[in-house]
Design a protein around this motif. Structure first.
Motif, PDB file in Angstrom:
ATOM      1  N   LEU A   4       0.827  -1.208   0.000  1.00 25.56           N
ATOM      2  CA  LEU A   4       0.000   0.000   0.000  1.00 25.56           C
ATOM      3  C   LEU A   4       0.860   1.255   0.000  1.00 25.56           C
ATOM      4  CD1 LEU A   4      -2.949  -1.000   2.343  1.00 25.56           C
ATOM      5  CD2 LEU A   4      -2.875  -0.968  -0.163  1.00 25.56           C
ATOM      6  N   PHE A   5       1.995   1.228   0.693  1.00 23.04           N
ATOM      7  CA  PHE A   5       2.927   2.352   0.643  1.00 23.04           C
ATOM      8  C   PHE A   5       3.423   2.548  -0.792  1.00 23.04           C
ATOM      9  CE2 PHE A   5       7.475   3.300   0.310  1.00 23.04           C
ATOM     10  CZ  PHE A   5       7.422   4.665   0.569  1.00 23.04           C
ATOM     11  N   LYS A  11       3.617   7.413   3.617  1.00 27.06           N
ATOM     12  CA  LYS A  11       4.590   6.839   4.548  1.00 27.06           C
ATOM     13  C   LYS A  11       3.954   6.275   5.820  1.00 27.06           C
ATOM     14  CE  LYS A  11       8.484   9.537   2.958  1.00 27.06           C
ATOM     15  NZ  LYS A  11       9.537  10.495   3.294  1.00 27.06           N
ATOM     16  N   GLN A  12       2.730   6.664   6.119  1.00 29.89           N
ATOM     17  CA  GLN A  12       2.061   6.123   7.307  1.00 29.89           C
ATOM     18  C   GLN A  12       1.921   4.603   7.215  1.00 29.89           C
ATOM     19  OE1 GLN A  12      -1.561   8.443   7.529  1.00 29.89           O
ATOM     20  NE2 GLN A  12      -0.638   9.782   9.063  1.00 29.89           N
ATOM     21  N   TYR A  13       1.802   4.078   6.005  1.00 30.90           N
ATOM     22  CA  TYR A  13       1.684   2.624   5.846  1.00 30.90           C
ATOM     23  C   TYR A  13       2.941   1.892   6.306  1.00 30.90           C
ATOM     24  CZ  TYR A  13      -2.748   2.836   3.365  1.00 30.90           C
ATOM     25  OH  TYR A  13      -4.063   3.019   3.031  1.00 30.90           O
ATOM     26  N   LEU A  14       4.062   2.575   6.319  1.00 31.88           N
ATOM     27  CA  LEU A  14       5.310   1.921   6.753  1.00 31.88           C
ATOM     28  C   LEU A  14       5.330   1.680   8.258  1.00 31.88           C
ATOM     29  CD1 LEU A  14       7.903   3.838   4.579  1.00 31.88           C
ATOM     30  CD2 LEU A  14       7.036   1.511   4.237  1.00 31.88           C
ATOM     31  N   GLN A  15       4.432   2.332   8.983  1.00 27.22           N
ATOM     32  CA  GLN A  15       4.409   2.232  10.440  1.00 27.22           C
ATOM     33  C   GLN A  15       3.224   1.435  10.968  1.00 27.22           C
ATOM     34  OE1 GLN A  15       7.070   3.400  11.978  1.00 27.22           O
ATOM     35  NE2 GLN A  15       7.800   4.146  10.005  1.00 27.22           N
ATOM     36  N   GLN A  16       2.464   0.802  10.096  1.00 30.09           N
ATOM     37  CA  GLN A  16       1.266   0.132  10.578  1.00 30.09           C
ATOM     38  C   GLN A  16       1.066  -1.235   9.924  1.00 30.09           C
ATOM     39  OE1 GLN A  16      -1.337   3.359   9.090  1.00 30.09           O
ATOM     40  NE2 GLN A  16      -2.601   1.754   8.200  1.00 30.09           N
ATOM     41  N   ASP A  21      -9.200  -6.760   4.790  1.00 28.39           N
ATOM     42  CA  ASP A  21     -10.225  -5.890   4.200  1.00 28.39           C
ATOM     43  C   ASP A  21      -9.650  -4.528   3.829  1.00 28.39           C
ATOM     44  OD1 ASP A  21     -12.173  -7.862   4.421  1.00 28.39           O
ATOM     45  OD2 ASP A  21     -12.904  -7.125   6.352  1.00 28.39           O
ATOM     46  N   GLU A  22      -8.841  -3.962   4.716  1.00 31.19           N
ATOM     47  CA  GLU A  22      -8.221  -2.666   4.435  1.00 31.19           C
ATOM     48  C   GLU A  22      -7.259  -2.774   3.251  1.00 31.19           C
ATOM     49  OE1 GLU A  22      -5.649   0.807   6.731  1.00 31.19           O
ATOM     50  OE2 GLU A  22      -6.206  -1.003   7.813  1.00 31.19           O
ATOM     51  N   PHE A  23      -6.523  -3.874   3.200  1.00 36.40           N
ATOM     52  CA  PHE A  23      -5.596  -4.105   2.096  1.00 36.40           C
ATOM     53  C   PHE A  23      -6.356  -4.164   0.766  1.00 36.40           C
ATOM     54  CE2 PHE A  23      -3.213  -7.070  -0.658  1.00 36.40           C
ATOM     55  CZ  PHE A  23      -2.068  -6.311  -0.833  1.00 36.40           C
ATOM     56  N   MET A  24      -7.407  -4.948   0.714  1.00 35.82           N
ATOM     57  CA  MET A  24      -8.178  -5.088  -0.521  1.00 35.82           C
ATOM     58  C   MET A  24      -8.852  -3.765  -0.901  1.00 35.82           C
ATOM     59  SD  MET A  24      -7.396  -7.918  -1.714  1.00 35.82           S
ATOM     60  CE  MET A  24      -8.480  -7.843  -3.127  1.00 35.82           C
ATOM     61  N   HIS A  25      -9.260  -2.983   0.076  1.00 40.21           N
ATOM     62  CA  HIS A  25      -9.819  -1.662  -0.224  1.00 40.21           C
ATOM     63  C   HIS A  25      -8.771  -0.795  -0.921  1.00 40.21           C
ATOM     64  CE1 HIS A  25     -12.387   1.831   0.077  1.00 40.21           C
ATOM     65  NE2 HIS A  25     -11.365   2.493   0.577  1.00 40.21           N
ATOM     66  N   GLY A  26      -7.534  -0.896  -0.473  1.00 39.64           N
ATOM     67  CA  GLY A  26      -6.444  -0.149  -1.093  1.00 39.64           C
ATOM     68  C   GLY A  26      -6.170  -0.579  -2.524  1.00 39.64           C
ATOM     69  N   SER A  67       8.940  -9.620   4.069  1.00 37.44           N
ATOM     70  CA  SER A  67       8.426 -10.859   4.662  1.00 37.44           C
ATOM     71  C   SER A  67       8.364 -10.685   6.167  1.00 37.44           C
ATOM     72  CB  SER A  67       9.315 -12.047   4.299  1.00 37.44           C
ATOM     73  OG  SER A  67       9.227 -12.304   2.921  1.00 37.44           O
ATOM     74  N   GLY A  68       7.168 -10.551   6.693  1.00 42.82           N
ATOM     75  CA  GLY A  68       6.990 -10.394   8.131  1.00 42.82           C
ATOM     76  C   GLY A  68       6.399  -9.053   8.489  1.00 42.82           C
ATOM     77  N   GLN A  69       5.780  -8.999   9.647  1.00 45.33           N
ATOM     78  CA  GLN A  69       5.082  -7.796  10.101  1.00 45.33           C
ATOM     79  C   GLN A  69       5.931  -6.904  11.000  1.00 45.33           C
ATOM     80  OE1 GLN A  69       2.082  -7.028   8.986  1.00 45.33           O
ATOM     81  NE2 GLN A  69       2.023  -8.896   7.786  1.00 45.33           N
ATOM     82  N   SER A  70       7.034  -7.420  11.482  1.00 45.20           N
ATOM     83  CA  SER A  70       7.856  -6.678  12.437  1.00 45.20           C
ATOM     84  C   SER A  70       8.615  -5.545  11.748  1.00 45.20           C
ATOM     85  CB  SER A  70       8.854  -7.642  13.093  1.00 45.20           C
ATOM     86  OG  SER A  70       9.849  -6.929  13.778  1.00 45.20           O
ATOM     87  N   LYS A  71       8.866  -4.474  12.506  1.00 46.88           N
ATOM     88  CA  LYS A  71       9.699  -3.397  11.968  1.00 46.88           C
ATOM     89  C   LYS A  71      11.129  -3.869  11.738  1.00 46.88           C
ATOM     90  CE  LYS A  71      10.855  -1.388  16.438  1.00 46.88           C
ATOM     91  NZ  LYS A  71      10.804  -0.196  17.268  1.00 46.88           N
ATOM     92  N   PHE A  72      11.473  -5.016  12.292  1.00 45.74           N
ATOM     93  CA  PHE A  72      12.814  -5.560  12.118  1.00 45.74           C
ATOM     94  C   PHE A  72      12.959  -6.363  10.838  1.00 45.74           C
ATOM     95  CE2 PHE A  72      12.144  -5.135  16.724  1.00 45.74           C
ATOM     96  CZ  PHE A  72      13.086  -4.146  16.964  1.00 45.74           C
ATOM     97  N   ASN A  73      11.837  -6.693  10.178  1.00 52.77           N
ATOM     98  CA  ASN A  73      11.891  -7.361   8.884  1.00 52.77           C
ATOM     99  C   ASN A  73      12.164  -6.286   7.826  1.00 52.77           C
ATOM    100  OD1 ASN A  73       9.360  -9.017  10.361  1.00 52.77           O
ATOM    101  ND2 ASN A  73      10.958 -10.266   9.442  1.00 52.77           N
ATOM    102  N   PRO A  74      13.277  -6.394   7.120  1.00 54.32           N
ATOM    103  CA  PRO A  74      13.617  -5.339   6.159  1.00 54.32           C
ATOM    104  C   PRO A  74      12.770  -5.422   4.887  1.00 54.32           C
ATOM    105  CG  PRO A  74      15.210  -7.103   6.027  1.00 54.32           C
ATOM    106  CD  PRO A  74      14.297  -7.441   7.180  1.00 54.32           C
ATOM    107  N   ILE A  75      12.618  -4.283   4.248  1.00 55.56           N
ATOM    108  CA  ILE A  75      12.034  -4.238   2.914  1.00 55.56           C
ATOM    109  C   ILE A  75      13.177  -4.510   1.944  1.00 55.56           C
ATOM    110  CG2 ILE A  75      10.906  -2.795   1.190  1.00 55.56           C
ATOM    111  CD1 ILE A  75       9.663  -1.219   3.547  1.00 55.56           C
ATOM    112  N   LEU A  76      12.979  -5.502   1.084  1.00 52.82           N
ATOM    113  CA  LEU A  76      14.025  -5.932   0.161  1.00 52.82           C
ATOM    114  C   LEU A  76      13.560  -5.820  -1.279  1.00 52.82           C
ATOM    115  CD1 LEU A  76      15.028  -9.238   2.003  1.00 52.82           C
ATOM    116  CD2 LEU A  76      16.222  -7.039   2.119  1.00 52.82           C
ATOM    117  N   VAL A  77      14.505  -5.793  -2.187  1.00 55.43           N
ATOM    118  CA  VAL A  77      14.225  -5.919  -3.610  1.00 55.43           C
ATOM    119  C   VAL A  77      14.690  -7.309  -4.010  1.00 55.43           C
ATOM    120  CG1 VAL A  77      14.752  -5.051  -5.916  1.00 55.43           C
ATOM    121  CG2 VAL A  77      14.470  -3.444  -4.011  1.00 55.43           C
ATOM    122  N   LEU A  78      13.727  -8.125  -4.475  1.00 55.41           N
ATOM    123  CA  LEU A  78      14.001  -9.523  -4.819  1.00 55.41           C
ATOM    124  C   LEU A  78      13.421  -9.853  -6.181  1.00 55.41           C
ATOM    125  CD1 LEU A  78      12.949 -11.179  -1.420  1.00 55.41           C
ATOM    126  CD2 LEU A  78      15.281 -10.737  -2.202  1.00 55.41           C
TER     127      LEU A  78
END
Length: 98
Positions: A4-5, A11-16, A21-26, A67-78
């Motif tokens: 969604l970000f 950028k608010q999506y990066l913190q939540q 349902d919210e995802f599909m609405h987006g 992969s993962g919901q934690s802020k410790f899971n990095p955003i990667l390019v794969l």
């Protein structure tokens, strides 16, 4: 939320965390396609009875992925193949903005 970000640049999506349902609405302006060549902005959803994972196409080969919901899971390019291997037990579909 990472997808969604990428779609909205909000950028608010990066913190939540967002529910399904919210995802599909987006993704309300997106439709499933059968094209096998990815393009910037495509969203791939991996699912069983529910959506389990999603990623955002940067081009025909590379995807923004978290992969993962934690802020410790990095955003990667794969590559799509790497992501598909991680979620190989699930079906997937490709969505493109209408």
């Amino acid at each position: 939320a990472t997808v969604l970000f990428a779609i909205t640049k909000n950028k608010q999506y990066l913190q939540q965390w967002v529910n399904q349902d919210e995802f599909m609405h987006g993704l309300r302006d997106f439709a499933e396609i059968r094209d096998t060549v990815f393009q910037y902005g495509d969203v791939v959803i991996f699912y069983d009875d529910n959506i389990q994972h999603s990623c955002f196409a940067l081009n025909d080969k590379l995807f923004l992925n978290k992969s993962g919901q934690s802020k410790f899971n990095p955003i990667l390019v794969l590559t799509f193949e790497d992501i598909k291997n991680d979620w190989q037990t699930l079906q997937y579909k490709v969505l493109r903005k209408r």
